[in-house]
Write a protein that holds these residues in place. Structure first.
Motif, short mmCIF file in Angstrom:
data_model
loop_
_atom_site.label_atom_id
_atom_site.label_comp_id
_atom_site.label_asym_id
_atom_site.label_seq_id
_atom_site.Cartn_x
_atom_site.Cartn_y
_atom_site.Cartn_z
N THR A 1 0.85 -1.18 0.00
CA THR A 1 0.00 0.00 0.00
C THR A 1 0.89 1.24 0.00
OG1 THR A 1 -1.73 -1.14 1.21
CG2 THR A 1 -1.79 1.25 1.25
N THR A 2 0.58 2.14 -0.90
CA THR A 2 1.34 3.38 -1.00
C THR A 2 0.49 4.52 -0.45
OG1 THR A 2 2.38 2.54 -2.99
CG2 THR A 2 2.54 4.92 -2.58
N THR A 3 0.98 5.19 0.57
CA THR A 3 0.29 6.36 1.05
C THR A 3 0.75 7.55 0.23
OG1 THR A 3 0.18 5.45 3.28
CG2 THR A 3 -0.13 7.83 3.06
N MET A 4 -0.18 8.26 -0.31
CA MET A 4 0.14 9.38 -1.18
C MET A 4 0.58 10.58 -0.35
SD MET A 4 -0.26 8.46 -4.23
CE MET A 4 -0.46 6.74 -4.56
N PRO A 5 1.33 11.48 -0.95
CA PRO A 5 1.76 12.69 -0.24
C PRO A 5 0.55 13.52 0.17
CG PRO A 5 2.80 12.52 -2.41
CD PRO A 5 1.79 11.42 -2.31
N LEU A 6 0.73 14.24 1.24
CA LEU A 6 -0.29 15.15 1.72
C LEU A 6 -0.49 16.27 0.70
CD1 LEU A 6 -1.81 15.08 4.41
CD2 LEU A 6 -0.10 16.62 5.33
N ILE A 7 -1.73 16.53 0.34
CA ILE A 7 -2.04 17.62 -0.59
C ILE A 7 -2.31 18.87 0.24
CG2 ILE A 7 -3.62 18.44 -2.38
CD1 ILE A 7 -4.26 15.43 -2.92
N LYS A 8 -1.50 19.91 0.00
CA LYS A 8 -1.63 21.14 0.77
C LYS A 8 -1.79 22.36 -0.13
CE LYS A 8 1.13 19.86 4.78
NZ LYS A 8 2.26 20.29 5.61
N ASP A 9 -1.79 22.16 -1.45
CA ASP A 9 -1.94 23.31 -2.33
C ASP A 9 -3.02 23.02 -3.35
OD1 ASP A 9 -0.45 21.43 -3.66
OD2 ASP A 9 0.97 22.83 -4.51
N GLY A 10 -3.37 24.05 -4.08
CA GLY A 10 -4.47 23.98 -5.02
C GLY A 10 -5.48 25.05 -4.66
N ALA B 1 -5.02 11.32 0.72
CA ALA B 1 -5.77 10.33 -0.04
C ALA B 1 -4.87 9.13 -0.31
CB ALA B 1 -6.26 10.93 -1.35
N ASP B 2 -5.31 7.97 0.14
CA ASP B 2 -4.61 6.72 -0.16
C ASP B 2 -5.45 5.99 -1.20
OD1 ASP B 2 -3.61 4.12 -0.24
OD2 ASP B 2 -2.92 4.22 1.84
N PHE B 3 -5.07 6.14 -2.46
CA PHE B 3 -5.87 5.59 -3.54
C PHE B 3 -5.84 4.06 -3.56
CE2 PHE B 3 -7.06 9.53 -5.41
CZ PHE B 3 -6.05 10.41 -5.05
N ASP B 4 -4.75 3.45 -3.09
CA ASP B 4 -4.69 1.99 -3.03
C ASP B 4 -5.65 1.44 -1.99
OD1 ASP B 4 -2.75 1.93 -5.01
OD2 ASP B 4 -1.08 1.88 -3.59
N ALA B 5 -5.68 2.07 -0.83
CA ALA B 5 -6.56 1.61 0.25
C ALA B 5 -7.98 2.15 0.10
CB ALA B 5 -5.99 2.04 1.60
N GLY B 6 -8.15 3.17 -0.75
CA GLY B 6 -9.48 3.74 -0.95
C GLY B 6 -9.95 4.61 0.20
N THR B 7 -9.03 5.35 0.83
CA THR B 7 -9.42 6.21 1.95
C THR B 7 -9.00 7.65 1.68
OG1 THR B 7 -7.35 5.80 3.13
CG2 THR B 7 -9.21 4.34 3.64
N PRO C 1 -12.36 25.05 15.24
CA PRO C 1 -11.38 25.65 14.34
C PRO C 1 -11.21 24.92 13.00
CG PRO C 1 -10.27 24.55 16.15
CD PRO C 1 -11.74 24.50 16.45
N TYR C 2 -11.73 23.72 12.88
CA TYR C 2 -11.55 22.93 11.65
C TYR C 2 -12.87 22.41 11.13
CZ TYR C 2 -7.13 22.54 14.16
OH TYR C 2 -6.00 22.82 14.88
N VAL C 3 -12.92 22.21 9.84
CA VAL C 3 -13.95 21.40 9.18
C VAL C 3 -13.19 20.20 8.66
CG1 VAL C 3 -15.55 21.25 7.25
CG2 VAL C 3 -15.41 23.37 8.57
N THR C 4 -13.71 19.00 8.88
CA THR C 4 -13.00 17.79 8.46
C THR C 4 -13.91 16.89 7.63
OG1 THR C 4 -13.58 16.57 10.48
CG2 THR C 4 -11.50 17.81 10.50
N PHE C 5 -13.27 16.06 6.82
CA PHE C 5 -13.97 15.03 6.06
C PHE C 5 -13.17 13.74 6.18
CE2 PHE C 5 -14.63 12.46 2.25
CZ PHE C 5 -16.02 12.34 2.26
N GLU C 6 -13.85 12.65 6.50
CA GLU C 6 -13.23 11.31 6.52
C GLU C 6 -14.12 10.38 5.73
OE1 GLU C 6 -11.89 9.68 10.23
OE2 GLU C 6 -11.57 11.68 11.07
#
Length: 181
Positions: free
Chosen positions: A3-12, A42-48, A100-105
């Motif tokens: 399983t490959t954990t993808m880099p954290l996306i912090k821009d866009g 986003a871990d596309f291999d694990a689907g999370t 202070p945060y809005v989150t999505f899981e």
């Protein structure tokens, strides 16, 4: 399996669009906000997928009229107006001092060229189910989510002229972030 954990996306780009309602809605502005600080893992291999958005990092990024989000006027609001709108959005609407945060899981499922995300969005301490599509757009992933803030206990932040002009119970969030794959 590996399983490959993808880099954290912090821009866009993450934009939030508010809408107006009421008898005199045509007299008011609709607002665009830009979320400046967020993290998406986003871990596309694990689907999370999980995401965190810092409420107080939002900036008032212009105004538009008649629902035309492509025609944003960056100079429509004075600095005082922007400060007032920011305070209403982060304070009255999202109560950033307590939340202070809005989150999505959630989970990611392949859907054509993109994905369907299904999970829970937490805002103002309340979690609600949310499903949205993510499309591949060149080297980016993009999508749009429509929210009804009252479902998360969000009070309407603004009403003027005895309710003839008010913020509608509809918010749209759009995003375009680098595809880390």
């Amino acid at each position: 399996t590996h399983t490959t954990t993808m880099p954290l996306i912090k821009d866009g780009d993450v934009f939030i669009y508010t809408h107006k309602a009421g008898l005199l809605a045509a007299a008011g502005h609709e607002h665009r906000f830009k979320m400046e600080k967020f993290e998406i893992n986003a871990d596309f291999d694990a689907g999370t997928v999980n995401a965190k958005f810092w409420v107080e990092s939002v900036e008032v990024a212009g105004a538009y009229r008649n629902g035309n989000r492509d025609d944003v006027d960056m100079d429509a609001l004075s600095d005082d107006n922007k400060e007032q709108v920011y305070g209403q959005f982060t304070g009255d609407l999202l109560d950033s001092s307590n939340f202070p945060y809005v989150t999505f899981e959630g989970t990611l499922a392949a859907a054509g060229d993109g994905f369907t995300a299904t999970g829970q969005l937490e805002m103002r301490g309340q979690k609600k189910d949310l499903t949205f599509n993510i499309a591949k757009d060149g080297s980016n992933l993009k999508g749009e989510v429509e929210l009804v803030p009252s479902q998360w206990g969000v009070p309407l932040p603004f009403s003027a002229m005895l309710g003839a002009m008010k913020v509608a119970d509809k918010v749209e969030l759009t995003f375009s972030v680098p595809d880390p794959r």
